[in-house]
Design an enzyme around this catalytic site. Sequence first.
Site, PDB file in Angstrom:
ATOM      1  CG  ASN A  45      15.229  -7.997  73.608  1.00 31.15           C
ATOM      2  OD1 ASN A  45      14.124  -7.713  73.179  1.00 31.15           O
ATOM      3  ND2 ASN A  45      16.111  -7.236  74.439  1.00 31.15           N
ATOM      4  CE  LYS A  66      18.416  -5.235  71.964  1.00 28.43           C
ATOM      5  NZ  LYS A  66      19.458  -4.928  72.729  1.00 28.43           N
ATOM      6  CG  HIS A  73      16.922  -5.618  78.319  1.00 28.63           C
ATOM      7  ND1 HIS A  73      17.460  -4.635  78.126  1.00 28.63           N
ATOM      8  CD2 HIS A  73      17.391  -6.862  77.561  1.00 28.63           C
ATOM      9  CE1 HIS A  73      18.541  -5.147  77.062  1.00 28.63           C
ATOM     10  NE2 HIS A  73      18.138  -6.246  76.668  1.00 28.63           N
ATOM     11  CD  GLU A  77      18.420  -2.237  75.021  1.00 26.39           C
ATOM     12  OE1 GLU A  77      17.145  -2.669  74.919  1.00 26.39           O
ATOM     13  OE2 GLU A  77      19.474  -2.488  74.673  1.00 26.39           O
ATOM     14  CD  GLU A 126      21.066  -9.513  78.093  1.00 28.84           C
ATOM     15  OE1 GLU A 126      21.034 -10.047  76.904  1.00 28.84           O
ATOM     16  OE2 GLU A 126      20.234  -8.685  78.153  1.00 28.84           O
ATOM     17  N   GLY A 170      24.682  -4.695  72.333  1.00 27.01           N
ATOM     18  CA  GLY A 170      24.434  -3.939  71.034  1.00 27.01           C
ATOM     19  C   GLY A 170      25.725  -3.169  70.914  1.00 27.01           C
ATOM     20  CB  SER A 200      27.772  -8.521  71.127  1.00 27.13           C
ATOM     21  OG  SER A 200      27.329  -7.130  71.282  1.00 27.13           O
TER      22      SER A 200
HETATM   23  C1  PEP Z   1      19.926  -8.034  74.453  1.00 27.35           C
HETATM   24  O1  PEP Z   1      19.220  -6.925  74.062  1.00 27.35           O
HETATM   25  O2  PEP Z   1      19.522  -8.510  75.441  1.00 27.35           O
HETATM   26  C2  PEP Z   1      21.071  -8.303  73.770  1.00 27.35           C
HETATM   27  C3  PEP Z   1      21.829  -8.974  74.274  1.00 27.35           C
HETATM   28  O3  PEP Z   1      21.245  -7.541  72.797  1.00 27.35           O
HETATM   29  P1  PEP Z   1      22.582  -7.786  71.622  1.00 27.35           P
HETATM   30  O4  PEP Z   1      22.693  -9.166  71.148  1.00 27.35           O
HETATM   31  O5  PEP Z   1      22.190  -6.898  70.318  1.00 27.35           O
HETATM   32  O6  PEP Z   1      23.872  -7.171  72.238  1.00 27.35           O
END
Ligand code: PEP
Length: 255
Positions: free
Chosen positions: A13, A15, A98, A100, A170, A176, A216
């Site tokens: 992803n 972003k 997501h 975000e 998630e 992040g 992460s």
């Molecule tokens: C994500 O944006 O779905 C995500 C898991 O980000 P990160 O791996 O940076 O935590």
Amino acid sequence: MNKALRKAVIAGNWKMNKNRQEAKALIAEMLPLVKDADCGVVICVPYTNLETALEATKGSNVKVGAENCHWATSGAFTGEISADMLAEMGVEYVVLGHSERRQYFGETDGTVNKRLHAALTAGLKPILCVGELLNEREGGITEEVVGMQTKLALAGVTKEQLANIIIAYEPVWAIGTGKTATAEQANEVNHYIRTVVEKLYDKETADAMTIQYGGSMNAGNAEELTAQPDVDGGLIGGASLKAADFAKIIEAASK
Ligand code: PEP
């Protein structure tokens, strides 16, 4: 739980990162590193990079996804992109719900459900994100939150349609932040989501469902996370922006 019944998928992803030149360079660096992957590989990129990504991945094992879509097929929705528009370009996947989008853009379980139906109707494969906030985990309601998000997002979805959906667990506190859920925590919630799917549909359907972990995940922890019986690959943010790291995660998920 028999992992052989389903496919692990590693999805990046991106972003709101990478201009077209940078996207082209990243994909060119990544393709030779991931060509022997024994798992599905997807890159979900900003709308402005979709054309570039589709062109650059042509004939490879890497599929392209968008990061959102609207629920209407067309109309007065300034700034939005429909699922049909994405499908017409040749895009295969779309990230929906997501955290975000939920946190910054007012996405709700209701709008996630509408977007999901639009994506399925257009022939896209949704990557449906669910996950609890830190205070929800600390309050002991992770299963309630994740179960509710899953049930509301899947409302009205048939068993046949479900075969085209990936769920990504998630935990919001791990996205992040550099804080990863432990392999046990990830597996526990993924397993719970599978039981929710089993109750909504049946065991065969639940066993066949790809349920990723995201938050992460990186080159160092991917092997332990993806080795968990209920973790079928991952949704990767930050680490998907570095070809070598993304490739290492794919290698781990291919084992
Ligand atoms: C994500 O944006 O779905 C995500 C898991 O980000 P990160 O791996 O940076 O935590």
